[in-house]
Scaffold this active site. Structure first.
Site, PDB file in Angstrom:
ATOM      1  N   CYS A  43       3.668   8.354   1.126  1.00 10.82           N
ATOM      2  CA  CYS A  43       4.210   7.359   2.059  1.00 10.82           C
ATOM      3  C   CYS A  43       4.356   6.053   1.288  1.00 10.82           C
ATOM      4  CB  CYS A  43       3.235   7.212   3.229  1.00 10.82           C
ATOM      5  SG  CYS A  43       3.731   5.951   4.405  1.00 10.82           S
TER       6      CYS A  43
ATOM      7  N   GLU B  88       0.811  -1.202   0.000  1.00  8.93           N
ATOM      8  CA  GLU B  88       0.000   0.000   0.000  1.00  8.93           C
ATOM      9  C   GLU B  88       0.852   1.263   0.000  1.00  8.93           C
ATOM     10  OE1 GLU B  88      -4.208  -1.371   1.869  1.00  8.93           O
ATOM     11  OE2 GLU B  88      -2.404  -1.734   3.012  1.00  8.93           O
TER      12      GLU B  88
ATOM     13  N   SER C 281      11.860   5.186  14.984  1.00 10.69           N
ATOM     14  CA  SER C 281      10.713   4.723  15.770  1.00 10.69           C
ATOM     15  C   SER C 281      11.202   4.442  17.187  1.00 10.69           C
ATOM     16  CB  SER C 281      10.148   3.449  15.139  1.00 10.69           C
ATOM     17  OG  SER C 281       9.631   3.763  13.873  1.00 10.69           O
ATOM     18  N   PHE C 282      11.099   5.441  18.038  1.00  9.30           N
ATOM     19  CA  PHE C 282      11.704   5.340  19.371  1.00  9.30           C
ATOM     20  C   PHE C 282      10.755   4.625  20.339  1.00  9.30           C
ATOM     21  CE2 PHE C 282      14.095   7.103  23.049  1.00  9.30           C
ATOM     22  CZ  PHE C 282      15.343   6.681  22.631  1.00  9.30           C
TER      23      PHE C 282
ATOM     24  N   CYS D  59       7.265  -5.648  15.770  1.00 10.62           N
ATOM     25  CA  CYS D  59       6.856  -4.651  16.768  1.00 10.62           C
ATOM     26  C   CYS D  59       5.421  -4.964  17.187  1.00 10.62           C
ATOM     27  CB  CYS D  59       6.969  -3.250  16.194  1.00 10.62           C
ATOM     28  SG  CYS D  59       8.639  -2.904  15.609  1.00 10.62           S
TER      29      CYS D  59
ATOM     30  N   CYS E 265       7.001  -7.344   7.012  1.00 10.53           N
ATOM     31  CA  CYS E 265       8.199  -6.892   7.720  1.00 10.53           C
ATOM     32  C   CYS E 265       8.700  -8.040   8.586  1.00 10.53           C
ATOM     33  CB  CYS E 265       7.859  -5.674   8.596  1.00 10.53           C
ATOM     34  SG  CYS E 265       9.295  -4.951   9.420  1.00 10.53           S
TER      35      CYS E 265
ATOM     36  N   CYS F 198      -0.833   4.992   9.715  1.00  9.37           N
ATOM     37  CA  CYS F 198       0.329   4.158  10.041  1.00  9.37           C
ATOM     38  C   CYS F 198      -0.097   2.892  10.750  1.00  9.37           C
ATOM     39  CB  CYS F 198       1.235   4.872  11.039  1.00  9.37           C
ATOM     40  SG  CYS F 198       2.132   6.221  10.398  1.00  9.37           S
TER      41      CYS F 198
ATOM     42  N   CYS G  57       2.294  -3.008  15.787  1.00  9.72           N
ATOM     43  CA  CYS G  57       2.224  -2.727  14.345  1.00  9.72           C
ATOM     44  C   CYS G  57       1.617  -3.903  13.601  1.00  9.72           C
ATOM     45  CB  CYS G  57       3.623  -2.438  13.818  1.00  9.72           C
ATOM     46  SG  CYS G  57       3.709  -2.291  12.022  1.00  9.72           S
TER      47      CYS G  57
HETATM   48  N1  SAH Z   1       9.685  -0.007   9.665  1.00  9.60           N
HETATM   49  C1  SAH Z   1       9.911   1.383   9.765  1.00  9.60           C
HETATM   50  C2  SAH Z   1       9.000   2.217   8.894  1.00  9.60           C
HETATM   51  C3  SAH Z   1       7.564   1.821   8.765  1.00  9.60           C
HETATM   52  S1  SAH Z   1       6.507   2.068  10.131  1.00  9.60           S
HETATM   53  C4  SAH Z   1       9.801   1.818  11.200  1.00  9.60           C
HETATM   54  O1  SAH Z   1       9.359   1.049  12.038  1.00  9.60           O
HETATM   55  O2  SAH Z   1      10.197   2.949  11.481  1.00  9.60           O
HETATM   56  C5  SAH Z   1       6.214   3.837  10.156  1.00  9.60           C
HETATM   57  C6  SAH Z   1       5.838   4.357  11.550  1.00  9.60           C
HETATM   58  O3  SAH Z   1       4.519   3.928  11.934  1.00  9.60           O
HETATM   59  C7  SAH Z   1       6.784   3.840  12.634  1.00  9.60           C
HETATM   60  O4  SAH Z   1       7.140   4.864  13.511  1.00  9.60           O
HETATM   61  C8  SAH Z   1       5.905   2.823  13.322  1.00  9.60           C
HETATM   62  O5  SAH Z   1       6.372   2.584  14.608  1.00  9.60           O
HETATM   63  C9  SAH Z   1       4.562   3.481  13.272  1.00  9.60           C
HETATM   64  N2  SAH Z   1       3.420   2.579  13.522  1.00  9.60           N
HETATM   65  C10 SAH Z   1       3.331   1.272  13.224  1.00  9.60           C
HETATM   66  N3  SAH Z   1       2.127   0.795  13.619  1.00  9.60           N
HETATM   67  C11 SAH Z   1       1.455   1.821  14.180  1.00  9.60           C
HETATM   68  C12 SAH Z   1       0.148   1.964  14.756  1.00  9.60           C
HETATM   69  N4  SAH Z   1      -0.688   0.943  14.808  1.00  9.60           N
HETATM   70  N5  SAH Z   1      -0.204   3.171  15.216  1.00  9.60           N
HETATM   71  C13 SAH Z   1       0.644   4.226  15.119  1.00  9.60           C
HETATM   72  N6  SAH Z   1       1.868   4.154  14.579  1.00  9.60           N
HETATM   73  C14 SAH Z   1       2.276   2.976  14.115  1.00  9.60           C
HETATM   74 FE1  SF4 Z   2       8.312  -3.443  10.852  1.00 10.47          FE
HETATM   75 FE2  SF4 Z   2       8.279  -0.789  11.331  1.00 10.47          FE
HETATM   76 FE3  SF4 Z   2       6.083  -2.311  11.788  1.00 10.47          FE
HETATM   77 FE4  SF4 Z   2       8.223  -2.550  13.364  1.00 10.47          FE
HETATM   78  S1  SF4 Z   2       6.921  -0.710  13.123  1.00 10.47           S
HETATM   79  S2  SF4 Z   2       7.012  -4.240  12.490  1.00 10.47           S
HETATM   80  S3  SF4 Z   2       9.897  -2.241  11.920  1.00 10.47           S
HETATM   81  S4  SF4 Z   2       7.023  -1.900   9.796  1.00 10.47           S
END
Ligand code: SAH
Ligand code: SF4
Length: 392
Positions: free
Chosen positions: A129, A116, A249-250, A140, A136, A369, A143
């Site tokens: 985006c 997407e 992504s902290f 996490c 992935c 996101c 996510c």
């Molecule tokens: N893998 C990379 C980039 C893709 S995720 C990363 O983790 O940075 C892009 C952003 O969306 C990241 O900061 C991720 O932590 C955040 N994200 C993922 N799932 C989310 C959710 N359900 N709600 C809010 N942010 C989310």
């Molecule tokens: Fe992968 Fe980023 Fe999602 Fe973590 S937040 S599972 S690194 S896409």
């Protein structure tokens, strides 16, 4: 199509055209790779530089997909190109337009996989985006992409092809020969879709180099932001070889909590990550590192967390992007209350850092996101449900 009403399309099932006769796709080749490809079909050393420039401009500046339209090339050469090559980008399978103008595309890549892509229009910019992987490998816990089993790296062509597809949809390719126009509907790229871009480094780098090339799509490196979960050994390379802005992504302020939320933390912990970020070269304060911080109720959203965050990032030019958690079906967390998010933002702001709260965009089409995977599955389910209702 106007953006005034939500337009929902079901997933179409158009079979993807595969290049006939094994012709090579030119999209995604770097300039040196394109040079080699042209030499291989018999372009002379003497002419190759000019031919690379011409073909490059047609593909990336004017958005042409048909060799026959490359009118400054001799007819015979055009035919020779068409015999050997294709100019192919991922296929748009569906598009949804939100009430707020956000567009979400489902695109199909080789092998029938789907990723997407989201376009977010704002008053001063338009951000695309894009995805770097199908699924992935990281997991996490908040996510949805991370729960997807299938993973494959996108090729450089499939990555820059997402940008080209969006330019097609926005009608943004200039007429061949038109003067360069710096006002853009698609002015920024964020690598924040599906996947961990630093686990697909070479393809992401090549794709972004193509997007930055001045004779083509020509986006400034300052208008590209790569988001990583913290692949520490690749962070310095990102600055050296791509030169784009960095987001991290902290999401937590202790290793104990970050281990759970972002499991890559077990490999490279907060200290290792911060050391890498301190070394990330920047040319000016406008090139701050963005710290992404997802707000999860009672998990990482206390005042103590906010204060710890401020002390951890001391000395790093930073902005903290607070992301209200986007819930998905079965998610193990809930979004922090708005008051809590505001209180958290205030502590960071008073310590001298910008702390914008990300406004959810495209909520009515689940384009936020972390929701990308669920939206695809939901679309499939609804199609199935429709077919069941119709007795198919
Ligand atoms: N893998 C990379 C980039 C893709 S995720 C990363 O983790 O940075 C892009 C952003 O969306 C990241 O900061 C991720 O932590 C955040 N994200 C993922 N799932 C989310 C959710 N359900 N709600 C809010 N942010 C989310
Ligand atoms: Fe992968 Fe980023 Fe999602 Fe973590 S937040 S599972 S690194 S896409």
């Amino acid at each position: 199509m106007t953006a005034s009403a939500p337009i929902t399309q079901d997933v179409l099932t158009i079979p993807r055209k595969s290049p006939e006769g094994g012709r090579r796709n030119l999209v995604g080749l770097t300039r040196p790779q394109l040079r080699d490809a042209l030499l291989e079909i018999g372009v002379t050393e003497k002419q190759v530089k000019m031919r690379v420039n011409q073909v490059w401009q047609w593909i990336y500046q004017w958005g042409v997909r048909d060799f026959d339209a490359m009118t400054n090339l001799a007819k015979g050469f055009r035919a020779q190109l068409a015999e050997n090559f294709v100019i192919e980008i991922p296929e748009m399978v569906s598009r949804q337009v939100s009430n707020d103008g956000t567009r979400k595309y489902l695109v199909r890549i080789a092998g029938g996989h789907e990723v997407e892509v989201v376009y977010i229009p704002e008053t001063d910019r338009g951000t695309l985006c894009i995805s770097s992987q199908v699924g992935c490998t990281l997991t996490c816990s908040f996510c949805h992409t991370g729960t997807q089993k299938l993973v494959r790296n996108l090729s450089a062509g499939e990555i820059v092809g997402q940008v080209m597809m969006a330019r097609d949809d926005l009608g943004e390719w200039p007429e061949p020969g038109a003067p360069k126009d710096e006002t853009r509907l698609l002015s920024n790229i964020v690598l924040m879709g599906m996947g961990e871009p630093l686990y697909n480094f070479d393809n992401v780098r090549d794709a972004m180099k193509i997007a930055m090339d001045r004779e083509g799509i020509s986006l400034s490196r300052r208008r590209i932001t790569l988001s990583t979960s913290g692949v520490v050994p690749e962070i310095a390379k990102t600055a050296e070889e791509i030169g784009c802005l960095l987001a991290v992504s902290f999401h937590a302020t202790t290793d104990e909590v970050r281990d759970k939320l972002v499991p890559i933390n077990k490999k490279w912990n907060i200290e290792a990550l911060l050391n890498a970020l301190r070394e990330y070269p920047r040319l000016s304060n406008s090139e701050r590192i963005t710290f992404e911080y997802v707000m999860l109720k009672d998990v990482n959203d206390s005042d103590a967390d906010a204060r710890r965050l401020v002390s951890l990032i001391k000395g790093i030019p930073a902005k903290i992007n607070l992301i209200p958690f986007n819930e998905w079906p079965g998610a193990p967390y809930v979004r922090s209350d708005q008051d809590r998010i505001k209180a958290f933002a205030d502590i960071i702001y008073h310590a001298g850092y910008a702390s914008p709260i990300r406004r959810p965009r495209g909520e009515d089409i689940m384009a936020a996101c972390g929701q990308l995977k669920s939206a695809t599955e939901r679309a499939r389910k609804s199609r199935k449900a429709i077919e069941a209702d119709a007795g198919l």
